[in-house]
Design a protein around this motif. Structure first.
Motif, short mmCIF file in Angstrom:
data_model
loop_
_atom_site.label_atom_id
_atom_site.label_comp_id
_atom_site.label_asym_id
_atom_site.label_seq_id
_atom_site.Cartn_x
_atom_site.Cartn_y
_atom_site.Cartn_z
N VAL A 65 0.84 -1.20 0.00
CA VAL A 65 0.00 0.00 0.00
C VAL A 65 0.87 1.25 0.00
CG1 VAL A 65 -1.63 1.33 1.40
CG2 VAL A 65 -1.99 -1.12 1.03
N GLY A 66 2.03 1.14 0.68
CA GLY A 66 3.01 2.23 0.64
C GLY A 66 3.93 2.07 -0.57
N GLU A 67 4.07 3.11 -1.39
CA GLU A 67 4.84 2.99 -2.63
C GLU A 67 6.29 2.64 -2.35
OE1 GLU A 67 5.75 5.50 -6.74
OE2 GLU A 67 4.22 6.18 -5.32
N ALA A 68 6.86 3.25 -1.29
CA ALA A 68 8.25 2.94 -0.97
C ALA A 68 8.41 1.46 -0.61
CB ALA A 68 8.72 3.82 0.19
N ASN A 69 7.44 0.92 0.09
CA ASN A 69 7.46 -0.52 0.41
C ASN A 69 7.34 -1.35 -0.85
OD1 ASN A 69 7.48 0.22 3.11
ND2 ASN A 69 5.29 -0.10 3.40
N ALA A 70 6.50 -0.91 -1.78
CA ALA A 70 6.30 -1.65 -3.02
C ALA A 70 7.59 -1.76 -3.81
CB ALA A 70 5.22 -0.98 -3.87
N VAL A 71 8.40 -0.70 -3.79
CA VAL A 71 9.68 -0.73 -4.50
C VAL A 71 10.59 -1.80 -3.91
CG1 VAL A 71 11.78 0.58 -4.98
CG2 VAL A 71 9.55 1.68 -5.21
N VAL A 72 10.69 -1.85 -2.58
CA VAL A 72 11.55 -2.84 -1.90
C VAL A 72 11.02 -4.25 -2.14
CG1 VAL A 72 12.51 -3.57 0.32
CG2 VAL A 72 12.19 -1.13 -0.15
N ILE A 73 9.71 -4.41 -2.06
CA ILE A 73 9.10 -5.72 -2.30
C ILE A 73 9.42 -6.21 -3.72
CG2 ILE A 73 6.88 -6.91 -2.62
CD1 ILE A 73 5.82 -5.13 -0.31
N ALA A 74 9.28 -5.31 -4.70
CA ALA A 74 9.55 -5.68 -6.09
C ALA A 74 11.00 -6.14 -6.27
CB ALA A 74 9.24 -4.51 -7.02
N GLU A 75 11.92 -5.48 -5.58
CA GLU A 75 13.33 -5.88 -5.67
C GLU A 75 13.53 -7.30 -5.18
OE1 GLU A 75 15.34 -2.94 -3.39
OE2 GLU A 75 15.21 -1.37 -4.93
N HIS A 76 12.91 -7.64 -4.08
CA HIS A 76 13.04 -9.00 -3.54
C HIS A 76 12.36 -10.01 -4.46
CE1 HIS A 76 14.96 -8.38 0.38
NE2 HIS A 76 14.30 -7.24 0.43
N LEU A 77 11.22 -9.65 -5.01
CA LEU A 77 10.52 -10.58 -5.89
C LEU A 77 11.29 -10.83 -7.18
CD1 LEU A 77 6.84 -9.29 -5.49
CD2 LEU A 77 7.89 -11.29 -4.41
N VAL A 78 11.93 -9.79 -7.69
CA VAL A 78 12.76 -9.95 -8.89
C VAL A 78 13.91 -10.92 -8.62
CG1 VAL A 78 14.42 -8.75 -10.37
CG2 VAL A 78 12.14 -7.79 -10.01
N ARG A 79 14.52 -10.78 -7.45
CA ARG A 79 15.61 -11.70 -7.09
C ARG A 79 15.10 -13.14 -7.03
NH1 ARG A 79 16.65 -13.81 -2.43
NH2 ARG A 79 15.33 -12.31 -1.32
N ILE A 80 13.90 -13.32 -6.48
CA ILE A 80 13.33 -14.67 -6.40
C ILE A 80 13.02 -15.22 -7.79
CG2 ILE A 80 11.33 -16.00 -5.58
CD1 ILE A 80 11.24 -14.08 -3.17
N LEU A 81 12.52 -14.37 -8.68
CA LEU A 81 12.26 -14.81 -10.05
C LEU A 81 13.53 -15.27 -10.74
CD1 LEU A 81 9.71 -12.15 -11.41
CD2 LEU A 81 9.23 -14.49 -10.68
N ARG A 82 14.66 -14.68 -10.36
CA ARG A 82 15.94 -15.06 -10.97
C ARG A 82 16.52 -16.32 -10.32
NH1 ARG A 82 17.59 -9.26 -10.84
NH2 ARG A 82 17.43 -8.45 -12.97
N GLU A 83 16.44 -16.40 -8.99
CA GLU A 83 17.23 -17.39 -8.25
C GLU A 83 16.41 -18.48 -7.57
OE1 GLU A 83 19.32 -15.08 -5.40
OE2 GLU A 83 20.30 -13.78 -6.88
N GLY A 84 15.11 -18.29 -7.42
CA GLY A 84 14.31 -19.21 -6.63
C GLY A 84 14.00 -20.51 -7.33
N ASN A 85 13.42 -21.45 -6.57
CA ASN A 85 12.95 -22.69 -7.18
C ASN A 85 11.57 -22.45 -7.79
OD1 ASN A 85 11.11 -22.66 -5.03
ND2 ASN A 85 12.30 -24.12 -3.81
N ALA A 86 11.00 -23.48 -8.39
CA ALA A 86 9.74 -23.31 -9.11
C ALA A 86 8.62 -22.81 -8.20
CB ALA A 86 9.34 -24.64 -9.76
N GLU A 87 8.56 -23.36 -6.98
CA GLU A 87 7.47 -22.96 -6.06
C GLU A 87 7.59 -21.50 -5.67
OE1 GLU A 87 9.34 -25.65 -5.72
OE2 GLU A 87 7.88 -27.25 -6.13
N SER A 88 8.81 -21.06 -5.34
CA SER A 88 8.97 -19.67 -4.92
C SER A 88 8.80 -18.71 -6.09
CB SER A 88 10.34 -19.46 -4.25
OG SER A 88 11.40 -19.79 -5.13
N LYS A 89 9.21 -19.13 -7.29
CA LYS A 89 8.97 -18.30 -8.48
C LYS A 89 7.48 -18.12 -8.73
CE LYS A 89 13.29 -19.23 -11.01
NZ LYS A 89 13.90 -19.88 -12.18
N ALA A 90 6.73 -19.21 -8.58
CA ALA A 90 5.27 -19.11 -8.75
C ALA A 90 4.67 -18.18 -7.72
CB ALA A 90 4.65 -20.50 -8.65
N ALA A 91 5.15 -18.26 -6.48
CA ALA A 91 4.63 -17.39 -5.42
C ALA A 91 4.97 -15.93 -5.71
CB ALA A 91 5.21 -17.81 -4.07
#
Length: 457
Positions: A287-313
């Protein structure tokens, strides 16, 4: 040597029934020592004898026999399977006698009593209710208020076990015992802390109690549990923190405490429930835009490095966040779109389905359509129309319809306009949009009517 247990039981009964005080003491001590060897059916027959003994002697606080009997009951409760003997002790009336005896006893006997109660409520759910219905909660809270350092950990772990009973949770608020429940989540063994954390989550559903818990420092306690807990405890702590996040006033406070990286770890964990909890928490934190930026950074890392289950999440979170107006540019600027497009070719059907859903949602934005097109999404979406998964075909068709409505992409998509999935989705979206337009017209008409009505004094 294998004693004759029937004969030993008869001898014990005689000593308790007609022996001197000294003989009774010796018999109880002997039973305590043999409790880990005696058959369960023999121990079961000693429980009513010991229960009657402590009930008969409950008015004599100075008797050494009481402490020994209570210790013996604790030893017996720990034997057998599935807490059956602990249940029998609770049903015998011994637990009620111990509760009556506890407040008036000296420090050493109080410790024996608390160890026995701790054992009984941890081994048997029914014993928690017995304690709660016989004034046990008030006794525990009063003792905790007296800062009893020598037995405080036992008190807190008893409280955490009791807090799983609904009537106890209600009583804690009225007795001013919430601070002790927060303390119980901070110290003790991990199972006890997990129970306290679960109870906090149940209590925190109401706005008033949630505010009280935050004032008592519960966010820091939950953050620690997310850091140091085992898998199950992290899931419970994450869920309870999600309850706190239900109040928008605490979103920044939770984010500033460092919750986002810990929820990202939960998404990468092996617990599917934990992943769902982290997804929900991210949607609230974003809901907070600054939080959304940090969340997106972590999610991008997971899309690159995570396993199939975490990438889907992670893709699932992007799917949810793409519905927020303020997070759409955040997703685009995070570099997530090329990764999502690449994952359309994943070997995991779960990954493909969640990624295609996120892309379908993103395709409603012209800027995101351009980014998707530049990343090569259209050919992959066209291929997905021929997939076996109905959900995949629906997601692909929804995205392609948005591309089809874009003049820049209309010609490219025109080759599939007769595909059944495309047609079906186009009709479905048409009905949804038509219903929405009708509702808007109806609302506008009603507003005009209201405006036309004369005002009355």
């Amino acid at each position: 040597m294998n004693p004759n247990w029937e004969e030993s039981l008869n001898h014990f009964e005689r000593m308790i029934d007609s022996g001197t005080e000294s003989m009774r003491i010796k018999a109880v001590i002997k039973l305590s020592k043999l409790s880990n060897q005696a058959p369960e059916y023999i121990l079961s027959q000693t429980i009513p004898i010991l229960s009657n003994l402590i009930a008969d002697d409950s008015s004599n606080n100075s008797s050494p026999l009481q402490g020994l009997v209570i210790h013996c009951l604790k030893c017996i409760a720990r034997q057998g399977d599935d807490g059956r003997l602990a249940t029998e002790i609770g049903q015998s009336g011994a637990l009620c006698s111990i509760l009556r005896f506890l407040p008036q006893s000296n420090a050493s006997v109080q410790k024996i009593c608390l160890k026995c109660i701790w054992c009984l409520v941890n081994l048997c759910n029914e014993n928690r209710l017995i304690v709660a219905m016989n004034g046990g909660l008030e006794i525990i809270v009063n003792m905790l208020s007296s800062s009893m350092d020598g037995v405080r950990r036992y008190l807190l772990e008893i409280l955490s076990a009791l807090s799983l009973v609904r009537v106890v949770r209600r009583g804690l608020v009225s007795l001013g015992g919430l601070r002790f429940l927060v303390e119980a989540a901070r110290v003790g063994n991990m199972l006890s802390r997990e129970r306290a954390c679960q109870a906090i989550g149940l209590l925190g559903i109401t706005r008033r109690v949630r505010r009280m818990l935050v004032d008592l420092g519960v966010i820091d306690v939950l953050m620690e549990l997310l850091r140091v807990g085992d898998g199950a405890l992290k899931v419970v702590a994450g869920n309870t923190l999600g309850v706190i996040l239900a109040n928008i006033d605490y979103i920044d406070l939770v984010a500033q405490s460092g919750a986002i990286p810990l929820f990202a770890e939960l998404i990468q964990g092996s617990e599917s429930v934990g992943q769902e909890i982290a997804e929900d928490a991210f949607c609230l934190l974003a809901v907070g835009e600054a939080n959304a930026v940090v969340i997106a950074e972590h999610l991008v890392r997971i899309l690159r490095e995570g396993n199939a289950e975490s990438k889907a999440a992670a893709a699932n979170v992007f799917w949810d966040l793409s519905g927020y107006k303020h997070t759409v540019p955040v997703i685009r600027n995070s570099g997530a779109i090329p990764l999502l497009v690449e994952l359309l070719s994943s070997q995991s059907s779960e990954v493909r389905e969640t990624v295609s859903g996120a892309i379908a949602q993103l395709s409603y934005s012209q800027a995101d359509r351009e980014a998707l097109n530049e990343s090569g999404a259209v050919p992959l979406l066209l291929d997905l129309l021929h997939d076996d998964s109905e959900e995949l075909k629906d997601n692909a068709a929804e995205a392609l319809i948005n591309f089809f409505d874009d003049p820049l992409q209309h010609e490219t998509i025109s080759q599939v306009v007769d595909h059944p999935s495309f047609r079906s989705m186009q009709n479905r979206l048409g009905r949804i949009r038509g219903a929405s337009d009708n509702q808007t017209v109806s609302s506008m008409r009603q507003m005009n009517i209201n405006q036309a009505e004369p005002t009355r004094d």
